[in-house]
Design a protein around this motif. Structure first.
Motif, PDB file in Angstrom:
ATOM      1  N   TYR A  30       0.793  -1.240   0.000  1.00 52.68           N
ATOM      2  CA  TYR A  30       0.000   0.000   0.000  1.00 52.68           C
ATOM      3  C   TYR A  30       0.822   1.286   0.000  1.00 52.68           C
TER       4      TYR A  30
ATOM      5  N   THR B  24      -1.484   4.875  -0.263  1.00 45.92           N
ATOM      6  CA  THR B  24      -1.722   5.480   1.044  1.00 45.92           C
ATOM      7  C   THR B  24      -1.302   6.947   1.047  1.00 45.92           C
TER       8      THR B  24
ATOM      9  N   ILE C 112      -6.365   5.319   2.680  1.00 52.51           N
ATOM     10  CA  ILE C 112      -6.231   4.812   1.319  1.00 52.51           C
ATOM     11  C   ILE C 112      -6.857   5.826   0.365  1.00 52.51           C
TER      12      ILE C 112
END
Length: 411
Positions: A319, A323, A330
């Motif tokens: 991520y 992010t 997110i």
């Protein structure tokens, strides 16, 4: 103080005889068949994988890797498919080398084969810059880890993970964490994080590397369609590989020089040990991304950083590109170079995506930073074995820190 450093050594097998080449290809093919069956079966425990791979005609060093590697692909990396060009992996017990200074190729590797008394020796062409570490392995001053053997057209490349001790550099005062995001459009994106504030980001364009790789793929395909001689195909392949190597060397040198301008720098990289299994971008993009040497570029950054005394840390890559570096939510990546935060309470709206990812990478080594809070069951151990990035307490930042807008670094 002394710290343990992990590094990957590379060597090319000296041209094997026809008989040895056949045995190498058979070993690699059988390993891939066993890996595919174990992965496709859904086995997620060592015992389940062992039941599948036991009948295969493989040395125990390869079977032991599969028993631990296949469950990791599912549980840790959430892999959806296996790359067709997967390398042969062997546990460290396959690291049997012999040294004789009277030989043209000083160091030889004992290639493991199934059955007793079937192993054979192959000379190694070493990277001159890594020769001292090979000697350390033989003398017991360095410890071998996993081995990986890959066939690149007519050549065979051996990678050996090695652990050795170095003097830990003195760091007076606060450290500056510098995250590097490795990609295709932007070859390297660096971002220094000083007291949780983004400072002087850098971008190294990947346009030339992308052009060379596309040209290489097209040229080799046309030569093969015309039934060109093998030496001609190999000559073109080596030409493009040398050009790409030059790009990797220059880019890694620029990255380390960028890091050196900061006080007490610490380079932070993503752990890309299983990037091939994590990629799921469609057949066309997977082929392009699988072909690019992400780990190779990281390795050269690590090598050059170690030479100048800059520590290198590895963190979980999950991520980082999705992010928001400021609020931790997110967001969306509408285009390759644009990141949008979906948190209405966050001051970040539009941001350069690669710089955002580099900032997230840098922050994950910080013991007060947040690391993948949305999937707490995910293995979040960095490559160097430390647990410093597993804390879940988010450090507060100023309400209006400096923001790097998307337009400032758009192509």
């Amino acid at each position: 103080m002394v710290e343990t450093v992990t590094k990957t050594l590379q060597a090319t097998l000296a041209s094997p005889t026809q008989g040895k080449a056949v045995r190498l290809r058979r070993l690699l093919s059988t390993y891939r068949e066993a890996l595919d069956e174990a992965f496709d079966s859904g086995a997620d425990t060592m015992s389940a994988v062992n039941d599948i791979v036991t009948p295969y005609d493989l040395p125990y060093q390869a079977k032991d890797v599969l028993k631990s590697y296949v469950p990791k692909l599912r549980k840790t990396y959430n892999a959806r498919e296996i790359d067709d060009e997967h390398p042969l992996r062997l546990v460290n017990r396959a690291a049997k080398f012999d040294r004789d200074e009277s030989r043209h190729y000083e160091i030889c590797w004992n290639v493991p084969q199934p059955g007793r008394g079937t192993n054979f020796w192959v000379p190694l062409r070493l990277n001159p810059e890594q020769e001292s570490l090979w000697h350390d392995i033989l003398e017991g001053d360095a410890k071998s880890g996993e081995l990986r053997l890959q066939q690149n057209r007519s050549s065979w490349v051996l990678h050996v993970t090695v652990e050795y001790e170095v003097d830990e550099p003195d760091t007076d005062g606060d450290q500056t964490y510098i995250g590097f995001d490795i990609g295709e459009s932007a070859l390297i994106t660096g971002c220094a994080l000083k007291r949780n504030t983004l400072t002087k980001p850098m971008l190294e364009s990947g346009s030339r590397a992308r052009h060379l790789r596309k040209k290489m793929y097209t040229t080799l395909r046309r030569l093969q369609q015309r039934d060109a001689s093998e030496w001609r195909v190999d000559e073109r392949f080596d030409h493009y590989q040398n050009a790409l190597t030059d790009i990797v060397e220059k880019a890694s040198r620029n990255a380390v020089e960028y890091a050196r301008q900061f006080e007490n720098p610490v380079i932070v990289l993503e752990d890309l040990s299983c990037i091939r299994e994590r990629l799921d971008c469609g057949k066309y993009m997977n082929r392009r991304l699988h072909a690019w040497a992400f780990a190779r570029l990281q390795g050269r950054i690590e090598d050059k950083a170690t030479e100048v005394g800059i520590p290198v840390r590895f963190v979980n890559p999950a991520y980082t590109s999705k992010t928001c570096h400021e609020c931790g939510h997110i967001g969306r990546r509408g285009s390759q170079a644009e990141f949008r935060c979906t948190n209405d309470d966050c001051h970040v709206t539009e941001f350069q995506a690669d710089i955002n990812a580099a900032a997230n990478i840098a922050s994950r080594v910080d013991p007060w930073g947040e690391s993948v809070p949305w999937k707490p069951e995910r293995d979040d151990t960095p490559q160097d074995g430390s647990g410093c990035d597993t804390a879940t307490v988010h450090r507060k930042t100023s309400v209006k820190p400096p923001q790097m807008t998307f337009s400032a670094y758009s192509d």
